[in-house]
Write an enzyme that holds these catalytic residues in place. Structure first.
Site, PDB file in Angstrom:
ATOM      1  N   PRO A  76      29.423   4.180  35.498  1.00  0.00           N
ATOM      2  CA  PRO A  76      28.691   3.991  36.760  1.00  0.00           C
ATOM      3  C   PRO A  76      27.920   2.673  36.814  1.00  0.00           C
ATOM      4  CG  PRO A  76      27.905   5.954  35.575  1.00  0.00           C
ATOM      5  CD  PRO A  76      28.964   5.333  34.736  1.00  0.00           C
ATOM      6  N   GLU A 101      26.507  10.420  26.757  1.00  0.00           N
ATOM      7  CA  GLU A 101      25.638   9.497  27.507  1.00  0.00           C
ATOM      8  C   GLU A 101      26.235   8.092  27.601  1.00  0.00           C
ATOM      9  OE1 GLU A 101      22.910  10.638  29.179  1.00  0.00           O
ATOM     10  OE2 GLU A 101      23.754  12.517  28.426  1.00  0.00           O
ATOM     11  N   ARG A 106      50.833   2.657  42.335  1.00  0.00           N
ATOM     12  CA  ARG A 106      51.500   2.663  43.639  1.00  0.00           C
ATOM     13  C   ARG A 106      51.716   1.258  44.197  1.00  0.00           C
ATOM     14  NH1 ARG A 106      48.380   2.018  47.881  1.00  0.00           N
ATOM     15  NH2 ARG A 106      49.531   3.280  49.379  1.00  0.00           N
ATOM     16  N   ASP A 125      48.489   0.786  55.093  1.00  0.00           N
ATOM     17  CA  ASP A 125      47.475   1.733  54.629  1.00  0.00           C
ATOM     18  C   ASP A 125      46.062   1.319  54.992  1.00  0.00           C
ATOM     19  OD1 ASP A 125      48.986   3.644  53.481  1.00  0.00           O
ATOM     20  OD2 ASP A 125      49.008   2.701  51.509  1.00  0.00           O
TER      21      ASP A 125
HETATM   22  N1  4HQ Z   1      30.939   8.363  34.294  1.00  0.00           N
HETATM   23  N2  4HQ Z   1      32.634   5.520  37.657  1.00  0.00           N
HETATM   24  C1  4HQ Z   1      29.417   8.900  32.429  1.00  0.00           C
HETATM   25  C2  4HQ Z   1      30.913   8.049  35.661  1.00  0.00           C
HETATM   26  C3  4HQ Z   1      31.769   6.960  36.234  1.00  0.00           C
HETATM   27  C4  4HQ Z   1      31.733   6.507  37.574  1.00  0.00           C
HETATM   28  C5  4HQ Z   1      31.904   7.841  33.334  1.00  0.00           C
HETATM   29  C6  4HQ Z   1      29.995   9.327  33.775  1.00  0.00           C
HETATM   30  C7  4HQ Z   1      31.288   7.428  32.018  1.00  0.00           C
HETATM   31  C8  4HQ Z   1      29.899   8.122  30.175  1.00  0.00           C
HETATM   32  N3  4HQ Z   1      32.661   6.222  35.597  1.00  0.00           N
HETATM   33  N4  4HQ Z   1      30.436   8.495  31.479  1.00  0.00           N
HETATM   34  N5  4HQ Z   1      30.975   6.932  38.569  1.00  0.00           N
HETATM   35  O1  4HQ Z   1      30.173   8.650  36.401  1.00  0.00           O
HETATM   36  O2  4HQ Z   1      33.182   5.344  36.453  1.00  0.00           O
END
Ligand code: 4HQ
Length: 244
Positions: A86, A113, A151, A166
């Protein structure tokens, strides 16, 4: 194109690698897909892949050594290593188009984590997020990238132009689509689509694209260079929606 996925849950991917359009792309050798279990690279006698965070705090952190070894086991000179998190740059169609031109992608799905930051600093080329929400792991984000990239590989989709129209391809959302029957429980297909007048149909589609983009994604309209025809249509749309 080759895609390697590094994960603690390789089972998740096997069905998907054989599934529908992705499965066909693999059969046609348009893409090679491979899954690596990070746990196989743990040299710990208990095969541990996580540990407590230095400095304290809740949860566990993925240890660097198994991830580094997993990456090194598949990395070639032209590989691009992507970590799904994230904290990354938010993914969009433009990034998909760019990644679809790479020869080899390594997608790292983290858990707990997150991963030891030395991996992010020294082994990762790009950190990508699929959106502003929190998931339990990086497996689904890896699959989002994989699906959106596969795709785009030439030959994967049936008709070569089926992605050209698209949503997001031209910076507008897609116009509505209808199929038979013309009368579904009294709900009718818009008559212009049955008229056979291709110029009018194209105009109607552009108008509807602009309208749905205006209603749901004003941010996309602001980014786009509009033609004079599109600007005129938007004025009509404001009138239709009673906005001055
Ligand atoms: N995670 N976009 C926590 C995500 C996420 C997202 C992936 C949760 C990595 C450790 N990954 N782990 N949003 O929420 O890519």
């Amino acid at each position: 194109m080759k895609i390697d996925i590094l994960t603690l849950f390789p089972e998740i991917f096997h069905t998907i690698f054989n599934w529908s359009i992705i499965g066909r792309a693999v059969e046609k050798k348009l893409v090679r897909l491979n899954c690596i279990n990070i746990r196989d690279f743990s040299e710990d006698k208990h095969k541990r892949v996580d540990d407590y965070p230095f400095g304290g705090g809740p949860g566990m952190v993925m240890k660097p050594e198994p991830i580094a070894k997993a990456i090194e086991s598949v990395k070639e000179s032209e590989s691009k290593v992507i970590y799904l998190s994230p904290k990354g740059k938010v993914y969009n169609q433009k990034m998909a188009n760019k990644l679809a031109r790479e020869k080899h992608l390594i997608l790292l799905s983290g858990h707990y984590e997150g991963i030891d930051n030395r991996i992010v600093e020294h082994y990762i080329d790009e950190e990508i997020s699929i959106g502003d929400y929190v998931l339990t792991g990086g497996e689904i984000p890896s699959l989002v990238l994989l699906d959106s990239i596969i795709r785009l590989i030439p030959g994967v989709l049936g008709s070569e132009d089926s992605f050209i129209e698209d949503s997001h391809y031209n910076g507008l959302l897609e116009h509505p689509q209808y199929t038979r029957p013309r009368d579904f429980n009294g709900y009718m297909v818009p008559s212009v689509l049955l008229s056979g007048n291709h110029k009018e149909i194209e105009k109607w589609r552009l108008y509807e694209s602009l309208k749905i983009t205006y209603l749901n994604r004003r941010d996309l309209l602001k980014k786009k260079d509009l033609t004079d025809e599109e600007k005129d249509m938007l004025k009509e749309i404001y009138k239709e929606l009673e906005i001055k």
